[in-house]
Write a protein that holds these residues in place. Structure first.
Motif, PDB file in Angstrom:
ATOM      1  N   LEU A 192       0.802  -1.223   0.000  1.00  0.00           N
ATOM      2  CA  LEU A 192       0.000   0.000   0.000  1.00  0.00           C
ATOM      3  C   LEU A 192       0.836   1.276   0.000  1.00  0.00           C
ATOM      4  CD1 LEU A 192      -2.796  -0.979   2.546  1.00  0.00           C
ATOM      5  CD2 LEU A 192      -2.758  -1.349   0.087  1.00  0.00           C
ATOM      6  N   LYS A 193       2.171   1.158  -0.009  1.00  0.00           N
ATOM      7  CA  LYS A 193       3.012   2.345   0.084  1.00  0.00           C
ATOM      8  C   LYS A 193       4.028   2.498  -1.041  1.00  0.00           C
ATOM      9  CE  LYS A 193       2.825   2.357   5.106  1.00  0.00           C
ATOM     10  NZ  LYS A 193       3.597   2.122   6.315  1.00  0.00           N
ATOM     11  N   ARG A 194       4.743   1.422  -1.355  1.00  0.00           N
ATOM     12  CA  ARG A 194       5.890   1.584  -2.260  1.00  0.00           C
ATOM     13  C   ARG A 194       6.233   0.253  -2.925  1.00  0.00           C
ATOM     14  NH1 ARG A 194      10.424   5.394  -1.440  1.00  0.00           N
ATOM     15  NH2 ARG A 194      12.216   4.636  -2.581  1.00  0.00           N
ATOM     16  N   LEU A 195       6.592   0.343  -4.199  1.00  0.00           N
ATOM     17  CA  LEU A 195       7.214  -0.784  -4.869  1.00  0.00           C
ATOM     18  C   LEU A 195       8.342  -0.272  -5.731  1.00  0.00           C
ATOM     19  CD1 LEU A 195       6.206  -1.297  -8.115  1.00  0.00           C
ATOM     20  CD2 LEU A 195       4.112  -1.772  -6.919  1.00  0.00           C
ATOM     21  N   GLU A 196       9.343  -1.119  -5.897  1.00  0.00           N
ATOM     22  CA  GLU A 196      10.517  -0.763  -6.690  1.00  0.00           C
ATOM     23  C   GLU A 196      10.837  -1.929  -7.608  1.00  0.00           C
ATOM     24  OE1 GLU A 196      13.770   0.351  -4.122  1.00  0.00           O
ATOM     25  OE2 GLU A 196      12.540   1.807  -3.027  1.00  0.00           O
ATOM     26  N   PHE A 197      11.294  -1.574  -8.818  1.00  0.00           N
ATOM     27  CA  PHE A 197      11.704  -2.627  -9.737  1.00  0.00           C
ATOM     28  C   PHE A 197      12.775  -2.115 -10.690  1.00  0.00           C
ATOM     29  CE2 PHE A 197       7.806  -0.747 -11.506  1.00  0.00           C
ATOM     30  CZ  PHE A 197       8.105  -0.523 -12.833  1.00  0.00           C
ATOM     31  N   LEU A 198      13.514  -3.052 -11.247  1.00  0.00           N
ATOM     32  CA  LEU A 198      14.486  -2.776 -12.294  1.00  0.00           C
ATOM     33  C   LEU A 198      13.810  -3.095 -13.616  1.00  0.00           C
ATOM     34  CD1 LEU A 198      17.593  -4.478 -10.635  1.00  0.00           C
ATOM     35  CD2 LEU A 198      16.976  -2.048 -10.604  1.00  0.00           C
ATOM     36  N   LEU A 199      13.947  -2.205 -14.584  1.00  0.00           N
ATOM     37  CA  LEU A 199      13.295  -2.343 -15.885  1.00  0.00           C
ATOM     38  C   LEU A 199      14.355  -2.414 -16.970  1.00  0.00           C
ATOM     39  CD1 LEU A 199      11.001  -2.082 -18.016  1.00  0.00           C
ATOM     40  CD2 LEU A 199      11.050   0.377 -17.605  1.00  0.00           C
ATOM     41  N   ASP A 200      14.239  -3.437 -17.815  1.00  0.00           N
ATOM     42  CA  ASP A 200      15.156  -3.544 -18.947  1.00  0.00           C
ATOM     43  C   ASP A 200      14.444  -4.201 -20.122  1.00  0.00           C
ATOM     44  OD1 ASP A 200      15.327  -6.405 -18.576  1.00  0.00           O
ATOM     45  OD2 ASP A 200      16.915  -6.115 -17.116  1.00  0.00           O
ATOM     46  N   GLY A 201      15.181  -4.453 -21.170  1.00  0.00           N
ATOM     47  CA  GLY A 201      14.637  -5.039 -22.390  1.00  0.00           C
ATOM     48  C   GLY A 201      14.619  -6.547 -22.383  1.00  0.00           C
ATOM     49  N   ASP A 202      14.460  -7.153 -21.196  1.00  0.00           N
ATOM     50  CA  ASP A 202      14.376  -8.603 -21.021  1.00  0.00           C
ATOM     51  C   ASP A 202      15.678  -9.302 -21.364  1.00  0.00           C
ATOM     52  OD1 ASP A 202      13.211 -10.928 -20.122  1.00  0.00           O
ATOM     53  OD2 ASP A 202      12.096 -11.325 -21.965  1.00  0.00           O
ATOM     54  N   ASP A 203      16.785  -8.574 -21.140  1.00  0.00           N
ATOM     55  CA  ASP A 203      18.101  -9.188 -21.260  1.00  0.00           C
ATOM     56  C   ASP A 203      19.084  -8.359 -20.426  1.00  0.00           C
ATOM     57  OD1 ASP A 203      19.032  -6.951 -22.780  1.00  0.00           O
ATOM     58  OD2 ASP A 203      18.470  -7.921 -24.646  1.00  0.00           O
ATOM     59  N   ASP A 204      20.306  -8.793 -20.391  1.00  0.00           N
ATOM     60  CA  ASP A 204      21.315  -8.103 -19.586  1.00  0.00           C
ATOM     61  C   ASP A 204      22.305  -7.330 -20.451  1.00  0.00           C
ATOM     62  OD1 ASP A 204      20.257  -9.112 -17.152  1.00  0.00           O
ATOM     63  OD2 ASP A 204      21.254 -11.026 -17.529  1.00  0.00           O
ATOM     64  N   SER A 205      21.889  -6.911 -21.636  1.00  0.00           N
ATOM     65  CA  SER A 205      22.799  -6.236 -22.556  1.00  0.00           C
ATOM     66  C   SER A 205      23.095  -4.793 -22.172  1.00  0.00           C
ATOM     67  CB  SER A 205      22.243  -6.287 -23.979  1.00  0.00           C
ATOM     68  OG  SER A 205      21.030  -5.562 -24.056  1.00  0.00           O
ATOM     69  N   ALA A 206      22.263  -4.204 -21.319  1.00  0.00           N
ATOM     70  CA  ALA A 206      22.463  -2.820 -20.897  1.00  0.00           C
ATOM     71  C   ALA A 206      22.026  -2.695 -19.441  1.00  0.00           C
ATOM     72  CB  ALA A 206      21.648  -1.865 -21.778  1.00  0.00           C
ATOM     73  N   PRO A 207      22.561  -1.714 -18.735  1.00  0.00           N
ATOM     74  CA  PRO A 207      22.118  -1.528 -17.347  1.00  0.00           C
ATOM     75  C   PRO A 207      20.625  -1.202 -17.297  1.00  0.00           C
ATOM     76  CG  PRO A 207      24.054  -0.158 -17.832  1.00  0.00           C
ATOM     77  CD  PRO A 207      23.578  -0.746 -19.137  1.00  0.00           C
ATOM     78  N   PRO A 208      19.930  -1.682 -16.262  1.00  0.00           N
ATOM     79  CA  PRO A 208      18.493  -1.449 -16.163  1.00  0.00           C
ATOM     80  C   PRO A 208      18.167  -0.039 -15.671  1.00  0.00           C
ATOM     81  CG  PRO A 208      19.234  -2.642 -14.247  1.00  0.00           C
ATOM     82  CD  PRO A 208      20.429  -2.508 -15.164  1.00  0.00           C
ATOM     83  N   MET A 209      16.948   0.357 -15.903  1.00  0.00           N
ATOM     84  CA  MET A 209      16.387   1.570 -15.327  1.00  0.00           C
ATOM     85  C   MET A 209      15.841   1.181 -13.948  1.00  0.00           C
ATOM     86  SD  MET A 209      13.100   3.800 -16.701  1.00  0.00           S
ATOM     87  CE  MET A 209      13.233   2.920 -18.218  1.00  0.00           C
ATOM     88  N   GLU A 210      15.959   2.076 -12.991  1.00  0.00           N
ATOM     89  CA  GLU A 210      15.391   1.852 -11.666  1.00  0.00           C
ATOM     90  C   GLU A 210      14.073   2.609 -11.585  1.00  0.00           C
ATOM     91  OE1 GLU A 210      18.301   3.052  -8.778  1.00  0.00           O
ATOM     92  OE2 GLU A 210      19.851   1.826  -9.714  1.00  0.00           O
ATOM     93  N   VAL A 211      13.019   1.937 -11.139  1.00  0.00           N
ATOM     94  CA  VAL A 211      11.697   2.545 -11.040  1.00  0.00           C
ATOM     95  C   VAL A 211      11.209   2.432  -9.596  1.00  0.00           C
ATOM     96  CG1 VAL A 211       9.320   2.556 -11.904  1.00  0.00           C
ATOM     97  CG2 VAL A 211      11.213   1.903 -13.434  1.00  0.00           C
ATOM     98  N   VAL A 212      10.760   3.560  -9.053  1.00  0.00           N
ATOM     99  CA  VAL A 212      10.200   3.609  -7.701  1.00  0.00           C
ATOM    100  C   VAL A 212       8.789   4.171  -7.812  1.00  0.00           C
ATOM    101  CG1 VAL A 212      10.400   4.609  -5.392  1.00  0.00           C
ATOM    102  CG2 VAL A 212      12.475   3.964  -6.659  1.00  0.00           C
ATOM    103  N   VAL A 213       7.823   3.451  -7.263  1.00  0.00           N
ATOM    104  CA  VAL A 213       6.427   3.868  -7.268  1.00  0.00           C
ATOM    105  C   VAL A 213       6.005   4.072  -5.805  1.00  0.00           C
ATOM    106  CG1 VAL A 213       4.060   3.239  -7.890  1.00  0.00           C
ATOM    107  CG2 VAL A 213       5.979   2.540  -9.367  1.00  0.00           C
ATOM    108  N   VAL A 214       5.583   5.302  -5.488  1.00  0.00           N
ATOM    109  CA  VAL A 214       5.164   5.633  -4.132  1.00  0.00           C
ATOM    110  C   VAL A 214       3.677   5.983  -4.147  1.00  0.00           C
ATOM    111  CG1 VAL A 214       5.486   7.233  -2.194  1.00  0.00           C
ATOM    112  CG2 VAL A 214       7.469   6.460  -3.519  1.00  0.00           C
ATOM    113  N   LEU A 215       2.930   5.391  -3.211  1.00  0.00           N
ATOM    114  CA  LEU A 215       1.505   5.668  -3.056  1.00  0.00           C
ATOM    115  C   LEU A 215       1.301   6.397  -1.730  1.00  0.00           C
ATOM    116  CD1 LEU A 215       0.050   2.155  -3.999  1.00  0.00           C
ATOM    117  CD2 LEU A 215       0.602   4.055  -5.519  1.00  0.00           C
ATOM    118  N   GLU A 216       0.560   7.501  -1.787  1.00  0.00           N
ATOM    119  CA  GLU A 216       0.249   8.257  -0.578  1.00  0.00           C
ATOM    120  C   GLU A 216      -1.248   8.541  -0.555  1.00  0.00           C
ATOM    121  OE1 GLU A 216       3.872  11.131   0.347  1.00  0.00           O
ATOM    122  OE2 GLU A 216       3.232  11.289  -1.751  1.00  0.00           O
TER     123      GLU A 216
END
Length: 147
Positions: free
Chosen positions: A77-101
Motif C-alpha cells: 500500500l506504500k511503495r514498490l521498486e523494480f528494475l526495468l530492462d529489455g528482457d536481457d542483460d545487454s544494458a544496465p536497467p532503469m530503476e523505477v520507484v512507485v510511491v503511493l500516498e
C-alpha cells in the motif's frame, strides 16, 4: 541525478488499496500497464518482492518491445521498486520507484524512473515518455476505479 530522471505524479480518485491491487494482481496489471494505445502480452509473471514480470509491449503500429520488471521491494500500500530492462542483460536497467500516498479517498502516485545515463533519459523524453507515462497513469486510475 535529476538529469537522469523522469518523475510522473497523479492524484488517482481511488483508495490506495485498489491502486496497490492494480500493481500487484497478475490478472489486472497487464490490462492497464502501458501508454494509451499500447498493450502487454505476458510471458511470465510473479508479482512479489524478488519476482519478475516478463512481457512484450505492443505499440499501436504493431512494434514490439520486450520488457522485464525485476521487483526489488514491495511495501504494501506504500511503495514498490523494480528494475526495468529489455528482457536481457545487454544494458544496465532503469530503476523505477512507485510511491503511493493516501489523500482523503484518493491516492497520490509518484513514479520515479532513473535511467542509467543522461543520454538514455533524453532519448526517452524525445520519444515522449513523460507524456505517454501520464496516459499510463490515466489507465491505472480507470482500472482502480473499476475494482
Amino acid at each position: 541525478m535529476q538529469d537522469r530522471q523522469i518523475i510522473l505524479t497523479r492524484l488517482i480518485a481511488a483508495p490506495a488499496a485498489k491502486v496497490w491491487q492494480c500493481w500487484t494482481d497478475p490478472a489486472i496489471l497487464p490490462r492497464w500497464f502501458g501508454p494509451e494505445g499500447y498493450s502487454c502480452v505476458t510471458k511470465e509473471i510473479d508479482l512479489q518482492q524478488g519476482g519478475l514480470w516478463r512481457f512484450d509491449m505492443i505499440g499501436p503500429d504493431g512494434k514490439i518491445w520486450a520488457n522485464r520488471h525485476r521487483y526489488t521491494l514491495f511495501d504494501p500500500l506504500k511503495r514498490l521498486e523494480f528494475l526495468l530492462d529489455g528482457d536481457d542483460d545487454s544494458a544496465p536497467p532503469m530503476e523505477v520507484v512507485v510511491v503511493l500516498e493516501a489523500e482523503a479517498d484518493s491516492t497520490r502516485i509518484t513514479q520515479t524512473m532513473t535511467f542509467p545515463s543522461v543520454e538514455m533519459c533524453q532519448g526517452a523524453l524525445a520519444f515522449g515518455a513523460d507524456r505517454l507515462g501520464q496516459t499510463t497513469l490515466a489507465k491505472l486510475e480507470a482500472a482502480a476505479q473499476k475494482l
